[in-house]
Every structure is written in structure tokens, then in C-alpha cells.
Design a protein around this motif. Structure first.
Motif, PDB file in Angstrom:
ATOM      1  N   LEU A 275       0.852  -1.183   0.000  1.00 15.12           N
ATOM      2  CA  LEU A 275       0.000   0.000   0.000  1.00 15.12           C
ATOM      3  C   LEU A 275       0.887   1.232   0.000  1.00 15.12           C
ATOM      4  CD1 LEU A 275       0.068   1.284   3.092  1.00 15.12           C
ATOM      5  CD2 LEU A 275      -1.546  -0.535   3.537  1.00 15.12           C
ATOM      6  N   TYR A 276       0.256   2.377  -0.059  1.00 15.07           N
ATOM      7  CA  TYR A 276       1.002   3.630  -0.018  1.00 15.07           C
ATOM      8  C   TYR A 276       0.305   4.611   0.907  1.00 15.07           C
ATOM      9  CZ  TYR A 276      -2.468   6.308  -2.543  1.00 15.07           C
ATOM     10  OH  TYR A 276      -3.629   6.952  -2.885  1.00 15.07           O
ATOM     11  N   ILE A 277       1.083   5.549   1.414  1.00 12.31           N
ATOM     12  CA  ILE A 277       0.537   6.754   2.037  1.00 12.31           C
ATOM     13  C   ILE A 277       1.302   7.918   1.437  1.00 12.31           C
ATOM     14  CG2 ILE A 277      -0.206   5.659   4.190  1.00 12.31           C
ATOM     15  CD1 ILE A 277       2.310   6.898   5.533  1.00 12.31           C
ATOM     16  N   SER A 278       0.652   9.040   1.289  1.00  7.21           N
ATOM     17  CA  SER A 278       1.318  10.253   0.831  1.00  7.21           C
ATOM     18  C   SER A 278       1.274  11.272   1.960  1.00  7.21           C
ATOM     19  CB  SER A 278       0.643  10.811  -0.421  1.00  7.21           C
ATOM     20  OG  SER A 278       0.876   9.948  -1.517  1.00  7.21           O
ATOM     21  N   VAL A 279       2.443  11.852   2.280  1.00  5.41           N
ATOM     22  CA  VAL A 279       2.589  12.764   3.413  1.00  5.41           C
ATOM     23  C   VAL A 279       3.390  13.975   2.968  1.00  5.41           C
ATOM     24  CG1 VAL A 279       3.469  12.988   5.789  1.00  5.41           C
ATOM     25  CG2 VAL A 279       2.596  10.775   4.997  1.00  5.41           C
TER      26      VAL A 279
ATOM     27  N   ILE B 169       8.636   8.732  10.061  1.00  7.70           N
ATOM     28  CA  ILE B 169       8.460   7.606   9.148  1.00  7.70           C
ATOM     29  C   ILE B 169       9.725   7.405   8.311  1.00  7.70           C
ATOM     30  CG2 ILE B 169       7.136   6.697   7.193  1.00  7.70           C
ATOM     31  CD1 ILE B 169       4.721   8.341   8.348  1.00  7.70           C
ATOM     32  N   LYS B 170      10.274   8.491   7.812  1.00  7.13           N
ATOM     33  CA  LYS B 170      11.478   8.393   6.976  1.00  7.13           C
ATOM     34  C   LYS B 170      12.654   7.812   7.764  1.00  7.13           C
ATOM     35  CE  LYS B 170      14.209  10.972   3.650  1.00  7.13           C
ATOM     36  NZ  LYS B 170      14.384  12.246   2.959  1.00  7.13           N
ATOM     37  N   LYS B 171      12.787   8.200   9.009  1.00  7.21           N
ATOM     38  CA  LYS B 171      13.890   7.704   9.848  1.00  7.21           C
ATOM     39  C   LYS B 171      13.745   6.205  10.126  1.00  7.21           C
ATOM     40  CE  LYS B 171      15.756   8.114  14.524  1.00  7.21           C
ATOM     41  NZ  LYS B 171      15.558   8.744  15.827  1.00  7.21           N
ATOM     42  N   ASN B 172      12.543   5.769  10.492  1.00  9.17           N
ATOM     43  CA  ASN B 172      12.322   4.375  10.901  1.00  9.17           C
ATOM     44  C   ASN B 172      11.927   3.454   9.751  1.00  9.17           C
ATOM     45  OD1 ASN B 172      12.832   4.803  13.738  1.00  9.17           O
ATOM     46  ND2 ASN B 172      10.890   5.911  13.775  1.00  9.17           N
ATOM     47  N   MET B 173      11.488   4.038   8.642  1.00 11.97           N
ATOM     48  CA  MET B 173      11.091   3.293   7.441  1.00 11.97           C
ATOM     49  C   MET B 173       9.999   2.249   7.722  1.00 11.97           C
ATOM     50  SD  MET B 173      12.618   4.738   4.932  1.00 11.97           S
ATOM     51  CE  MET B 173      12.726   3.652   3.505  1.00 11.97           C
ATOM     52  N   GLU B 174       9.086   2.609   8.615  1.00 15.43           N
ATOM     53  CA  GLU B 174       7.926   1.771   8.868  1.00 15.43           C
ATOM     54  C   GLU B 174       6.827   2.605   9.516  1.00 15.43           C
ATOM     55  OE1 GLU B 174       9.756  -1.293  11.267  1.00 15.43           O
ATOM     56  OE2 GLU B 174       9.086  -0.317  13.101  1.00 15.43           O
ATOM     57  N   PHE B 175       5.608   2.083   9.459  1.00 16.96           N
ATOM     58  CA  PHE B 175       4.450   2.741  10.059  1.00 16.96           C
ATOM     59  C   PHE B 175       3.331   1.717  10.156  1.00 16.96           C
ATOM     60  CE2 PHE B 175       4.185   3.393   5.471  1.00 16.96           C
ATOM     61  CZ  PHE B 175       2.881   3.007   5.175  1.00 16.96           C
ATOM     62  N   THR B 176       2.271   2.091  10.861  1.00 18.66           N
ATOM     63  CA  THR B 176       1.068   1.262  10.917  1.00 18.66           C
ATOM     64  C   THR B 176      -0.105   2.119  10.460  1.00 18.66           C
ATOM     65  OG1 THR B 176       1.983  -0.041  12.732  1.00 18.66           O
ATOM     66  CG2 THR B 176      -0.402  -0.165  12.393  1.00 18.66           C
TER      67      THR B 176
ATOM     68  N   GLU C  58      10.094   2.267  -0.556  1.00 19.59           N
ATOM     69  CA  GLU C  58      10.620   3.362  -1.369  1.00 19.59           C
ATOM     70  C   GLU C  58       9.863   4.643  -1.042  1.00 19.59           C
ATOM     71  OE1 GLU C  58      11.111   4.312  -6.170  1.00 19.59           O
ATOM     72  OE2 GLU C  58      10.339   2.362  -5.526  1.00 19.59           O
ATOM     73  N   ILE C  59      10.554   5.771  -1.150  1.00 15.67           N
ATOM     74  CA  ILE C  59       9.929   7.082  -0.986  1.00 15.67           C
ATOM     75  C   ILE C  59      10.059   7.811  -2.310  1.00 15.67           C
ATOM     76  CG2 ILE C  59       9.910   9.266   0.277  1.00 15.67           C
ATOM     77  CD1 ILE C  59      11.404   7.746   2.561  1.00 15.67           C
ATOM     78  N   ILE C  60       8.935   8.283  -2.837  1.00 12.39           N
ATOM     79  CA  ILE C  60       8.938   8.982  -4.116  1.00 12.39           C
ATOM     80  C   ILE C  60       8.464  10.409  -3.896  1.00 12.39           C
ATOM     81  CG2 ILE C  60       7.998   9.037  -6.454  1.00 12.39           C
ATOM     82  CD1 ILE C  60       7.510   5.996  -6.172  1.00 12.39           C
TER      83      ILE C  60
ATOM     84  N   PHE D 288       5.068   7.183   0.261  1.00 14.49           N
ATOM     85  CA  PHE D 288       5.768   6.083   0.906  1.00 14.49           C
ATOM     86  C   PHE D 288       5.159   4.779   0.384  1.00 14.49           C
ATOM     87  CE2 PHE D 288       6.418   9.619   3.750  1.00 14.49           C
ATOM     88  CZ  PHE D 288       7.701   9.438   4.265  1.00 14.49           C
ATOM     89  N   LEU D 289       5.896   4.070  -0.477  1.00 15.38           N
ATOM     90  CA  LEU D 289       5.459   2.767  -0.960  1.00 15.38           C
ATOM     91  C   LEU D 289       5.878   1.748   0.085  1.00 15.38           C
ATOM     92  CD1 LEU D 289       6.620   2.925  -4.668  1.00 15.38           C
ATOM     93  CD2 LEU D 289       4.345   3.339  -3.768  1.00 15.38           C
ATOM     94  N   ALA D 290       4.963   0.920   0.526  1.00 15.27           N
ATOM     95  CA  ALA D 290       5.262   0.043   1.657  1.00 15.27           C
ATOM     96  C   ALA D 290       4.765  -1.374   1.446  1.00 15.27           C
ATOM     97  CB  ALA D 290       4.638   0.623   2.930  1.00 15.27           C
ATOM     98  N   ASP D 291       5.540  -2.306   1.982  1.00 13.01           N
ATOM     99  CA  ASP D 291       5.133  -3.699   2.032  1.00 13.01           C
ATOM    100  C   ASP D 291       4.283  -3.908   3.278  1.00 13.01           C
ATOM    101  OD1 ASP D 291       6.606  -4.895  -0.215  1.00 13.01           O
ATOM    102  OD2 ASP D 291       8.382  -4.297   0.925  1.00 13.01           O
ATOM    103  N   VAL D 292       3.169  -4.597   3.132  1.00 12.76           N
ATOM    104  CA  VAL D 292       2.337  -4.955   4.277  1.00 12.76           C
ATOM    105  C   VAL D 292       2.967  -6.192   4.912  1.00 12.76           C
ATOM    106  CG1 VAL D 292       0.065  -5.762   5.033  1.00 12.76           C
ATOM    107  CG2 VAL D 292       0.249  -4.001   3.248  1.00 12.76           C
ATOM    108  N   VAL D 293       3.343  -6.060   6.195  1.00 14.01           N
ATOM    109  CA  VAL D 293       4.015  -7.169   6.884  1.00 14.01           C
ATOM    110  C   VAL D 293       3.155  -7.780   7.990  1.00 14.01           C
ATOM    111  CG1 VAL D 293       6.329  -6.370   6.295  1.00 14.01           C
ATOM    112  CG2 VAL D 293       5.271  -5.585   8.434  1.00 14.01           C
ATOM    113  N   GLY D 294       1.984  -7.190   8.253  1.00 14.05           N
ATOM    114  CA  GLY D 294       1.106  -7.739   9.271  1.00 14.05           C
ATOM    115  C   GLY D 294      -0.246  -7.068   9.285  1.00 14.05           C
ATOM    116  N   LEU D 295      -1.276  -7.815   9.644  1.00 10.22           N
ATOM    117  CA  LEU D 295      -2.629  -7.290   9.834  1.00 10.22           C
ATOM    118  C   LEU D 295      -3.067  -7.626  11.249  1.00 10.22           C
ATOM    119  CD1 LEU D 295      -4.412  -8.450   6.560  1.00 10.22           C
ATOM    120  CD2 LEU D 295      -3.776  -6.121   7.163  1.00 10.22           C
ATOM    121  N   LEU D 296      -3.602  -6.623  11.943  1.00 11.57           N
ATOM    122  CA  LEU D 296      -4.102  -6.817  13.299  1.00 11.57           C
ATOM    123  C   LEU D 296      -5.593  -6.463  13.296  1.00 11.57           C
ATOM    124  CD1 LEU D 296      -1.164  -4.967  15.100  1.00 11.57           C
ATOM    125  CD2 LEU D 296      -1.368  -7.421  14.650  1.00 11.57           C
ATOM    126  N   ALA D 297      -6.438  -7.472  13.409  1.00 12.35           N
ATOM    127  CA  ALA D 297      -7.886  -7.281  13.341  1.00 12.35           C
ATOM    128  C   ALA D 297      -8.503  -7.447  14.723  1.00 12.35           C
ATOM    129  CB  ALA D 297      -8.505  -8.290  12.373  1.00 12.35           C
TER     130      ALA D 297
END
Length: 189
Positions: free
Chosen positions: A47-51, A61-68, A125-127, A135-144
Motif C-alpha cells: 500500500l502507499y501513504i502520501s505525506v 516515518i522516513k527515519k524508521n522506514m515503517e508505520f502502521t 521506497e519514498i517517491i 511512501f510505498l510500503a510492504d504490508v508485513v502484518g494485519l491486526l484485526a
């Protein structure tokens, strides 16, 4: 007849999501409201987010290269809006909104305990695109949240979660289901 307007971003509705970022526990974490988000790919799940680079969460986010990415419910709409208009530079958004961080499972960033569904992501990747960076991101987990899981099918009940959407400056609660994938071609019994 349709009127011609100047070019703009009118792809609505979009999710009214809360992005949690930073390190938890034991580090700086923050919440940012985003509507510029979506699916990029199913395999691998991305998925992506734009900030905007000026936003406080951008550098975290840029420093840690991850988010939820936390989907929001109708019960969370006031906190969601507040996190979009106030800065984490000046406020502890967790404290001010009464939302609760929970330790990530696959990432160091927290999830929002009140969110019906939290999607843990690692930035690939950051574009730079102009006003926003993607921020183009790989989904590594889902918490439902288990209270939204249908006990008979094991599926997540999106309708029961009362998810919220953003549409041209307004928040809406998603309502009645109108159909399912392929219903238009299903043979009548």
C-alpha cells in the motif's frame, strides 16, 4: 451536461486513516491523519501513504522506514480529525485524543488499540511527487479486532466496524452494502 473544472484530486471517498509511527514502547511515537492512501499490489501485499514533508510524522516515518495504517471507525472520527489538524510537535496526540498505543507485532511502530483493523507496513521506497511524498510500503502484518470477526465465516465484518471515509472535506460513516464482487453476473437460483 458536465462542467469543466481545473485539474484536482477528486477521487473520493478515500479512507480516513490514522497512521501511527515511531518507536513504541520506549521512543517517540506520533499519529497523523491521512486520506491519501490505497492499495498498490496484492502479491506481494503493498500500500502507499502520501505525506507532506513539512509534517512532523514525515521525518519519523522516513527515519524508521515503517508505520502502521489504522482504519478508523465512526467512534474515532473526532480523534481522527484532531490528529489531522494538530501537530505532534506541539501535542502528545495519544494523550490528547485518549487513543491508546499497542506494541507492534511485526514493526516497532505502535498500532491504535481502538482501530478495527491495523496494517503494519515497512517502507520500500519514498517517491517525491510535489506537495506530498509517497511512501510505498510492504504490508508485513494485519491486526484485526476480534469483535469484528464473523464467528461463522472467520471474515472481517467491515459493515460492523463502521469504517469512516473522507470525501472532499467531510467525514462519512460507510453504510449499507450494495453487493459483492461478481454479484452482477451470478446466476439466479
Amino acid at each position: 451536461m458536465k462542467l469543466q473544472w481545473k485539474p484536482g484530486t477528486m477521487v473520493y471517498p478515500s479512507p480516513a486513516a490514522l497512521v501511527s509511527c515511531g518507536l513504541y514502547p520506549g521512543g517517540e511515537s506520533n499519529l497523523i491523519t491521512v486520506a491519501w492512501t490505497g492499495t498498490i499490489c496484492t502479491n506481494p501485499p503493498m500500500l502507499y501513504i502520501s505525506v507532506r514533508p513539512s509534517r512532523h510524522s514525515y521525518s519519523i516515518i522516513k527515519k524508521n522506514m515503517e508505520f502502521t495504517l489504522n482504519l478508523t471507525s465512526a467512534d474515532m472520527v473526532r480523534a481522527t480529525d484532531w490528529c489531522g489538524v494538530k501537530s505532534g510537535r506541539e501535542f502528545n496526540k495519544w494523550h490528547e485524543t485518549g487513543l491508546h498505543p499497542e506494541a507492534g507485532v511485526n514493526v516497532a511502530s505502535p498500532s491504535v488499540a481502538e482501530s478495527p483493523l491495523s496494517i503494519e507496513c515497512k517502507v520500500r521506497e519514498i517517491i517525491s511527487l510535489g506537495s506530498h511524498d509517497m511512501f510505498l510500503a510492504d504490508v508485513v502484518g494485519l491486526l484485526a479486532d476480534e469483535k469484528y470477526i464473523d464467528p461463522q465465516t472467520g471474515a472481517f465484518d467491515l459493515g460492523k466496524a463502521k469504517l469512516t471515509a473522507w470525501c472532499h472535506g467531510h467525514y462519512y460513516s460507510l453504510g449499507e452494502m450494495l453487493g459483492h464482487f461478481g454479484f452482477s453476473i451470478k446466476k439466479k437460483q
